[in-house]
Design a protein around this motif. Sequence first.
Motif, PDB file in Angstrom:
ATOM      1  N   ILE A   1       5.818 -19.547  14.267  1.00 26.24           N
ATOM      2  CA  ILE A   1       5.041 -18.314  14.104  1.00 26.24           C
ATOM      3  C   ILE A   1       3.744 -18.411  14.905  1.00 26.24           C
ATOM      4  N   TYR A   2       3.589 -17.471  15.811  1.00 25.14           N
ATOM      5  CA  TYR A   2       2.366 -17.388  16.606  1.00 25.14           C
ATOM      6  C   TYR A   2       1.497 -16.282  16.034  1.00 25.14           C
ATOM      7  N   ILE A   3       0.272 -16.618  15.726  1.00 22.54           N
ATOM      8  CA  ILE A   3      -0.671 -15.637  15.196  1.00 22.54           C
ATOM      9  C   ILE A   3      -1.338 -14.952  16.389  1.00 22.54           C
ATOM     10  N   ALA A   4      -1.363 -13.627  16.355  1.00 22.15           N
ATOM     11  CA  ALA A   4      -1.995 -12.859  17.426  1.00 22.15           C
ATOM     12  C   ALA A   4      -3.492 -12.745  17.147  1.00 22.15           C
ATOM     13  N   TYR A   5      -4.227 -13.791  17.487  1.00 23.62           N
ATOM     14  CA  TYR A   5      -5.678 -13.748  17.357  1.00 23.62           C
ATOM     15  C   TYR A   5      -6.223 -12.824  18.447  1.00 23.62           C
ATOM     16  N   PRO A   6      -7.453 -12.318  18.294  1.00 23.01           N
ATOM     17  CA  PRO A   6      -7.961 -11.332  19.267  1.00 23.01           C
ATOM     18  C   PRO A   6      -7.921 -11.791  20.722  1.00 23.01           C
ATOM     19  N   PHE A   7      -8.220 -13.049  21.024  1.00 23.38           N
ATOM     20  CA  PHE A   7      -8.289 -13.481  22.424  1.00 23.38           C
ATOM     21  C   PHE A   7      -6.969 -14.060  22.939  1.00 23.38           C
ATOM     22  N   LYS A   8      -6.203 -14.721  22.072  1.00 24.08           N
ATOM     23  CA  LYS A   8      -4.887 -15.252  22.467  1.00 24.08           C
ATOM     24  C   LYS A   8      -4.135 -15.753  21.249  1.00 24.08           C
ATOM     25  N   ARG A   9      -2.877 -16.029  21.446  1.00 20.78           N
ATOM     26  CA  ARG A   9      -2.003 -16.446  20.361  1.00 20.78           C
ATOM     27  C   ARG A   9      -2.124 -17.942  20.098  1.00 20.78           C
TER      28      ARG A   9
ATOM     29  N   ASP B   1     -20.095 -31.085   9.233  1.00 20.82           N
ATOM     30  CA  ASP B   1     -20.598 -30.514  10.487  1.00 20.82           C
ATOM     31  C   ASP B   1     -19.519 -30.522  11.570  1.00 20.82           C
ATOM     32  N   LEU B   2     -18.717 -31.577  11.573  1.00 18.49           N
ATOM     33  CA  LEU B   2     -17.623 -31.656  12.548  1.00 18.49           C
ATOM     34  C   LEU B   2     -16.608 -30.539  12.294  1.00 18.49           C
ATOM     35  N   GLU B   3     -16.285 -30.296  11.030  1.00 20.13           N
ATOM     36  CA  GLU B   3     -15.368 -29.207  10.701  1.00 20.13           C
ATOM     37  C   GLU B   3     -15.944 -27.862  11.163  1.00 20.13           C
ATOM     38  N   SER B   4     -17.227 -27.642  10.875  1.00 24.10           N
ATOM     39  CA  SER B   4     -17.868 -26.389  11.299  1.00 24.10           C
ATOM     40  C   SER B   4     -17.833 -26.250  12.813  1.00 24.10           C
ATOM     41  N   TYR B   5     -18.085 -27.343  13.513  1.00 29.19           N
ATOM     42  CA  TYR B   5     -18.048 -27.315  14.977  1.00 29.19           C
ATOM     43  C   TYR B   5     -16.664 -26.866  15.462  1.00 29.19           C
ATOM     44  N   PHE B   6     -15.629 -27.454  14.892  1.00 25.92           N
ATOM     45  CA  PHE B   6     -14.265 -27.108  15.303  1.00 25.92           C
ATOM     46  C   PHE B   6     -13.943 -25.655  14.971  1.00 25.92           C
ATOM     47  N   ILE B   7     -14.304 -25.202  13.776  1.00 29.38           N
ATOM     48  CA  ILE B   7     -13.998 -23.828  13.385  1.00 29.38           C
ATOM     49  C   ILE B   7     -14.736 -22.845  14.291  1.00 29.38           C
ATOM     50  N   LEU B   8     -16.008 -23.098  14.533  1.00 30.17           N
ATOM     51  CA  LEU B   8     -16.774 -22.189  15.387  1.00 30.17           C
ATOM     52  C   LEU B   8     -16.289 -22.226  16.831  1.00 30.17           C
ATOM     53  N   ASN B   9     -15.825 -23.380  17.284  1.00 31.24           N
ATOM     54  CA  ASN B   9     -15.262 -23.476  18.629  1.00 31.24           C
ATOM     55  C   ASN B   9     -13.945 -22.702  18.696  1.00 31.24           C
ATOM     56  N   PHE B  10     -13.170 -22.749  17.617  1.00 26.31           N
ATOM     57  CA  PHE B  10     -11.943 -21.951  17.559  1.00 26.31           C
ATOM     58  C   PHE B  10     -12.281 -20.463  17.641  1.00 26.31           C
ATOM     59  N   VAL B  11     -13.299 -20.040  16.883  1.00 29.06           N
ATOM     60  CA  VAL B  11     -13.732 -18.642  16.921  1.00 29.06           C
ATOM     61  C   VAL B  11     -14.127 -18.249  18.346  1.00 29.06           C
ATOM     62  N   LYS B  12     -14.832 -19.114  19.029  1.00 30.93           N
ATOM     63  CA  LYS B  12     -15.258 -18.849  20.412  1.00 30.93           C
ATOM     64  C   LYS B  12     -14.049 -18.653  21.333  1.00 30.93           C
ATOM     65  N   ASN B  13     -12.992 -19.412  21.112  1.00 31.39           N
ATOM     66  CA  ASN B  13     -11.821 -19.371  21.987  1.00 31.39           C
ATOM     67  C   ASN B  13     -10.761 -18.356  21.575  1.00 31.39           C
ATOM     68  N   TYR B  14     -10.704 -18.023  20.272  1.00 32.05           N
ATOM     69  CA  TYR B  14      -9.624 -17.145  19.783  1.00 32.05           C
ATOM     70  C   TYR B  14     -10.137 -15.848  19.155  1.00 32.05           C
ATOM     71  N   GLY B  15     -11.444 -15.763  18.926  1.00 30.75           N
ATOM     72  CA  GLY B  15     -12.027 -14.511  18.469  1.00 30.75           C
ATOM     73  C   GLY B  15     -12.177 -14.345  16.973  1.00 30.75           C
ATOM     74  N   ILE B  16     -11.661 -15.278  16.178  1.00 30.61           N
ATOM     75  CA  ILE B  16     -11.748 -15.180  14.717  1.00 30.61           C
ATOM     76  C   ILE B  16     -11.377 -16.544  14.131  1.00 30.61           C
ATOM     77  N   TYR B  17     -11.663 -16.724  12.849  1.00 30.72           N
ATOM     78  CA  TYR B  17     -11.312 -17.983  12.169  1.00 30.72           C
ATOM     79  C   TYR B  17      -9.797 -18.167  12.132  1.00 30.72           C
ATOM     80  N   PRO B  18      -9.338 -19.409  12.033  1.00 33.15           N
ATOM     81  CA  PRO B  18      -7.907 -19.610  11.776  1.00 33.15           C
ATOM     82  C   PRO B  18      -7.499 -18.812  10.534  1.00 33.15           C
TER      83      PRO B  18
END
Length: 150
Positions: A36-44, A106-123
């Motif tokens: 299952i690919y989630i259609a996040y705003p910037f990419k799947r 802090d590491l978790e927050s970094y990863f989540i925010l980096n995901f938001v930057k690349n995909y447009g929203i939280y996992p």
Amino acid sequence: MKEIKIYFDEPKEFSSRFFKPLIGLRGLYFIFSKQIYIAYPFKRSRLLYIGMSEKKTNSIGKRLSDHYEGTSRNIGITNYKKVDQLFFTYINYEMLRNLWDYRVEDLESYFILNFVKNYGIYPICNNKSGFEIMNIKLDVNIEIDWQYFE
């Protein structure tokens, strides 16, 4: 500034038999779908959730087991598990200790925010994130291999 590149280890089946070796281990874990690919705003992406273990007593193995059994009450993971094979991978926090000077949270927050930057929203199965990391002037830049989940 320190530069870190993160590549993920081979996927493991989201099954209790793979959780036991991770009891006592702190770090981050990533739960993702096989098909299952989630259609996040910037990419799947197949990534569903980024989690963390901050204590050995609440280790990666324990956290994954809680998600598997449904005791974490993350209904998204529970329902994706019903309709598709799930996998996980993880990052051992101890492996980054000499490069990352901050907390596991802090590491978790970094990863989540980096995901938001690349995909447009939280996992899709993450429903919260600490933003304290945004208030810290970091001396490290982490390049994350998000393509692993695409």
